[in-house]
Design a protein around this motif. Structure first.
Motif, mmCIF file in Angstrom:
data_model
loop_
_atom_site.group_PDB
_atom_site.id
_atom_site.type_symbol
_atom_site.label_atom_id
_atom_site.label_comp_id
_atom_site.label_asym_id
_atom_site.label_seq_id
_atom_site.Cartn_x
_atom_site.Cartn_y
_atom_site.Cartn_z
ATOM 1 N N GLY A 23 -14.066 -3.753 9.381
ATOM 2 C CA GLY A 23 -15.256 -3.125 8.809
ATOM 3 C C GLY A 23 -15.046 -2.736 7.365
ATOM 4 O O GLY A 23 -15.498 -1.677 6.917
ATOM 5 N N PHE A 25 -15.297 -4.432 3.209
ATOM 6 C CA PHE A 25 -16.379 -5.128 2.505
ATOM 7 C C PHE A 25 -16.670 -6.490 3.143
ATOM 8 O O PHE A 25 -17.825 -6.866 3.338
ATOM 9 C CB PHE A 25 -16.022 -5.321 1.033
ATOM 10 N N GLY A 26 -15.605 -7.246 3.451
ATOM 11 C CA GLY A 26 -15.789 -8.588 3.987
ATOM 12 C C GLY A 26 -16.534 -8.558 5.310
ATOM 13 O O GLY A 26 -17.554 -9.247 5.485
ATOM 14 N N ASN A 50 -14.016 -2.238 14.354
ATOM 15 C CA ASN A 50 -13.263 -1.611 13.261
ATOM 16 C C ASN A 50 -12.614 -0.341 13.784
ATOM 17 O O ASN A 50 -13.148 0.315 14.673
ATOM 18 C CB ASN A 50 -14.205 -1.263 12.096
ATOM 19 N N GLN A 58 -13.391 1.535 -1.563
ATOM 20 C CA GLN A 58 -12.020 1.698 -2.080
ATOM 21 C C GLN A 58 -11.918 1.895 -3.591
ATOM 22 O O GLN A 58 -11.056 2.643 -4.049
ATOM 23 C CB GLN A 58 -11.155 0.522 -1.645
ATOM 24 N N GLU A 91 -9.282 -0.359 18.137
ATOM 25 C CA GLU A 91 -8.210 -1.134 17.538
ATOM 26 C C GLU A 91 -8.294 -2.569 18.080
ATOM 27 O O GLU A 91 -8.464 -2.766 19.286
ATOM 28 C CB GLU A 91 -6.882 -0.480 17.966
ATOM 29 N N ALA A 123 -11.779 -10.426 9.278
ATOM 30 C CA ALA A 123 -11.947 -9.685 8.013
ATOM 31 C C ALA A 123 -11.087 -8.421 8.080
ATOM 32 O O ALA A 123 -11.560 -7.323 7.802
ATOM 33 C CB ALA A 123 -13.426 -9.334 7.819
ATOM 34 N N ASN A 126 -5.513 -6.434 4.572
ATOM 35 C CA ASN A 126 -4.053 -6.439 4.706
ATOM 36 C C ASN A 126 -3.583 -5.001 4.926
ATOM 37 O O ASN A 126 -4.389 -4.084 4.973
ATOM 38 C CB ASN A 126 -3.381 -7.093 3.486
ATOM 39 N N PHE A 143 -1.291 4.273 -0.754
ATOM 40 C CA PHE A 143 -2.606 4.540 -1.351
ATOM 41 C C PHE A 143 -3.492 3.336 -1.076
ATOM 42 O O PHE A 143 -3.485 2.362 -1.817
ATOM 43 C CB PHE A 143 -2.442 4.778 -2.858
ATOM 44 N N ASN A 284 -1.869 -8.467 7.691
ATOM 45 C CA ASN A 284 -2.243 -7.678 8.864
ATOM 46 C C ASN A 284 -1.519 -8.258 10.086
ATOM 47 O O ASN A 284 -1.536 -9.475 10.293
ATOM 48 C CB ASN A 284 -3.768 -7.767 9.047
ATOM 49 N N VAL A 286 -2.278 -8.453 13.189
ATOM 50 C CA VAL A 286 -3.130 -9.252 14.085
ATOM 51 C C VAL A 286 -3.278 -10.668 13.517
ATOM 52 O O VAL A 286 -3.237 -11.656 14.251
ATOM 53 C CB VAL A 286 -4.519 -8.589 14.264
ATOM 54 N N VAL A 316 -12.610 -13.988 5.846
ATOM 55 C CA VAL A 316 -13.271 -13.483 4.648
ATOM 56 C C VAL A 316 -12.469 -12.303 4.095
ATOM 57 O O VAL A 316 -11.783 -11.607 4.839
ATOM 58 C CB VAL A 316 -14.736 -13.083 5.012
ATOM 59 N N GLY A 317 -12.529 -12.117 2.784
ATOM 60 C CA GLY A 317 -11.883 -10.945 2.178
ATOM 61 C C GLY A 317 -10.395 -11.131 1.938
ATOM 62 O O GLY A 317 -9.893 -12.253 1.794
ATOM 63 N N ALA A 334 -13.025 -6.650 -3.991
ATOM 64 C CA ALA A 334 -14.270 -6.333 -3.287
ATOM 65 C C ALA A 334 -15.390 -7.253 -3.766
ATOM 66 O O ALA A 334 -16.213 -7.704 -2.970
ATOM 67 C CB ALA A 334 -14.624 -4.874 -3.534
ATOM 68 N N TYR A 399 -19.797 0.700 -10.564
ATOM 69 C CA TYR A 399 -19.397 1.087 -9.209
ATOM 70 C C TYR A 399 -20.444 1.963 -8.537
ATOM 71 O O TYR A 399 -20.660 1.868 -7.323
ATOM 72 C CB TYR A 399 -18.004 1.724 -9.204
#
Ligand SMILES: Cc1cc2nc3c(=O)[nH]c(=O)nc-3n(C[C@H](O)[C@H](O)[C@H](O)COP(=O)(O)OP(=O)(O)OC[C@H]3O[C@@H](n4cnc5c(N)ncnc54)[C@H](O)[C@@H]3O)c2cc1C
Length: 554
Positions: A23, A25-26, A50, A58, A91, A123, A126, A143, A284, A286, A316-317, A334, A399
């Motif tokens: 969940g 941007f992608g 998500n 972000q 999860e 999506a 990382n 961060f 990631n 997964v 995506v993303g 993004a 932004y």
């Protein structure tokens, strides 16, 4: 297309089931565009999984640290953004590509959940992974997420509170040194935001000399943002940070961290209690488990965003390696993820209707980075470069306009306006809950605790060696060395008294740290646990007494 099965297991509709994992941007923008196509009659039903029930903006996370925007200003509730999507706040545990199901974690119920799909959109972005640098997993602050920003802000305020009551000037200076690793966009933005916030907040602490505050940005290049921007803008950014009092450790990497210091590649040690790292992220888990082709941890896609080697699977993303028209692959930003999402949603529907999928053709609108003190840098298409206050106004304008929803825009605008006129708000949020056992890393020569310190934890050695010294008459004497599997620190906890020895790492040392409150709970509840530690404490006390008796200087 297959007949969908609803959550209760019953047959629902002959629609294509699209499951979006992630969940950010992608994922959110893919679901949003699918919803729009659904409204126009596209035969799809959309589910999104998500782990949080919100989308995080972000690019504004550094402003959360500084308090320029409120903690919840940067997040949008997914249920308000996605009205026609089935949302699963869980999860993702894994994907079975042959059975075409996604397995979700148990959540509050004891059962895992399976979600069947016809099309899968990955999506998942990382993750921050500090393994590989000694001491980073234990002592570096990441961060990347909203929770990271809140954690950093809380930690920084905690450090200010503790420094204000420390009379040892060396220790206070160590506590007031803040180290940030990584001179890309995230690193420079977080260093600038932190520097501005701490230097303003410290005025509320009468006992802290403002000149003792140090913010150090460690970067491997010769100037910050040199990989992201043209040399003139990178030089401007480097000078702008230095003018604000940020120390730049250029041409350096962090090679280790401990509870007390950050170690640079040239061997220098910066004594600190705060290390924030924005080093490149890792794949990631997964995504790694899928067994599909990846390059640098990103799923290899064709220009339509279909993942190579799997039918009906798209990416995506940040987790996707998507080729751009010029032959390069899309950078993990993004602005790319949002635009990829639109093409991807159309391609999923097209693959079930007329088969006319499109290639992703966006190459970027430019780059923007905030530098603190109302300055920024902007590099736009056509070689346009802007720096300083105009770039900062552009940064905020761009932004702000990208924030999803009118209420989010209103909240951020109010926060920015009030920040211009009102003083900072250095309030530490106490979210309760015990610390639990943690791990700590010490570099050779570093002190774990000193004789006379408050005894607040038990240490169990995982790897490395530690020496124990005690003062007998003339001065400190070595009373022993301890290694893996051995404990120390129990005497002060059992006797509820200050530390009776000084312990120092002889080698790189990794320990499990059990807080005193948890130790007491275990010792009160488990007779065997208490007896074991009382026995160790008794043997050590007897050995100390024997040593004291044989020492002529006592
Ligand atoms: C501090 C910071 C500042 C940035 N600034 C900018 C900027 O100024 N401009 C710009 O263009 N880009 C910026 N970026 C980059 C941009 O935010 C990313 O490129 C973008 O967010 C990628 O979106 P995504 O959907 O691919 O991944 P993400 O946003 O990372 O979303 C992935 C989602 O998947 C979820 N997830 C992951 N694993 C699981 C799991 N196992 N189970 C359930 N959920 C899971 C996560 O919780 C997350 O919600 C910034 C990034 C950061 C970290």
């Amino acid at each position: 297309m297959s007949t969908a099965v609803d959550r209760a297991g019953g047959r629902r509709s002959a629609r294509t089931r699209v499951v979006v994992l992630g969940g950010g941007f992608g994922g959110v923008y893919t679901a949003l565009h699918l919803e729009r196509l659904l409204a126009k009659g596209a035969p799809v039903e959309v589910s999104l999984v998500n782990r949080e029930n919100y989308l995080v903006f972000q690019p504004m996370l550094a402003e959360v640290i500084a308090g320029d925007v409120g903690i919840l200003d940067t997040v949008s509730p997914l249920r308000q953004l996605l009205r026609r999507t089935d949302l699963f706040v869980r999860e993702v545990e894994g994907v079975d590509l042959s059975r075409r199901v996604v397995t979700l974690g148990a959540g509050l119920t004891p059962q895992a959940h399976e979600l069947p799909f016809d099309h899968l959109v990955i999506a998942l972005g990382n993750v921050t992974d500090f393994r590989g640098v000694p001491g980073f997993p234990e002592h570096a602050l990441a961060f990347k997420t909203l929770a990271d920003s809140v954690r950093i802000r809380n930690h920084v305020i905690h450090v200010l509170e503790q420094s204000s009551v420390v009379s040892d000037a060396d220790l206070r200076r160590t506590m007031l040194t803040f180290v940030v690793a990584g001179g890309g966009f995230s690193g420079t933005e977080v260093a600038a935001a932190l520097n501005g916030f701490v230097r303003r907040a410290v005025r509320d602490y009468r006992s802290i000399p403002p000149r003792e505050v140090r913010v150090v940005l460690v970067h491997s290049g010769a100037s910050v943002l040199e990989r992201e921007l043209t040399p003139s803008l990178a030089a401007y950014a480097t000078a702008a940070l230095a003018e604000q009092g940020i120390e730049l450790a250029l041409g350096q990497r962090l090679v280790a961290a401990s509870a007390q210091s950050a170690v640079l590649s040239d061997g220098r040690r910066i004594s600190t209690r705060t290390l924030i790292s924005t080093v490149p992220s890792s794949p990631n888990p997964v995504v790694e488990q899928l067994g599909l082709p990846t390059e640098r941890g990103r799923l290899v896609c064709d220009p339509t965003m279909a993942v190579e080697g799997a039918d009906g699977v798209w990416a995506v993303g940040d987790c996707a390696l998507i080729p751009m028209p010029g032959g390069q692959s899309c950078p993990p930003t993004a602005q790319h993820a949002i635009r990829q999402a639109k093409t991807l949603a159309a391609n999923i529907v097209a693959s079930h209707t007329d088969g006319r999928t499109r290639s992703f053709a966006f190459t970027g609108l430019g780059k923007l980075g905030a530098l603190g003190h109302h300055r920024a840098v902007a590099e736009l298409p056509g070689g346009v470069r802007i720096a300083g206050v105009p770039a900062w106004l552009m940064w905020r304008g761009v932004y702000w306009s990208k924030l999803p929803g009118a209420s989010r825009k209103a909240r951020v605008a109010i926060s920015w306006l009030s920040d211009l006129v009102l003083p900072p708000h250095p309030v530490q949020l106490n979210l309760g809950g015990g610390r639990g056992a943690t791990q700590a890393h010490f570099e050779p020569g570093e002190t774990v605790f000193n004789e006379g310190d408050t005894g607040d934890s038990l240490f169990m050695i995982l790897s490395g060696r530690v020496e124990v010294r005690k003062r007998f008459g003339a001065g400190p004497q070595l009373v022993g060395t301890l290694g893996p599997g051995e404990y120390f620190g129990e005497m002060a906890l059992l006797g509820r008294r200050p530390r009776s020895a000084t312990t120092r790492a002889l080698t790189p040392l990794d320990v499990l740290v059990l807080p005193g409150s948890d130790f007491s709970a275990l010792a009160d509840g488990l007779v065997e646990f208490r007896t074991e530690f009382e026995q160790i404490a008794r043997l050590r006390a007897e050995s100390d007494a024997a040593r004291a008796a044989s020492d002529p200087s006592v």
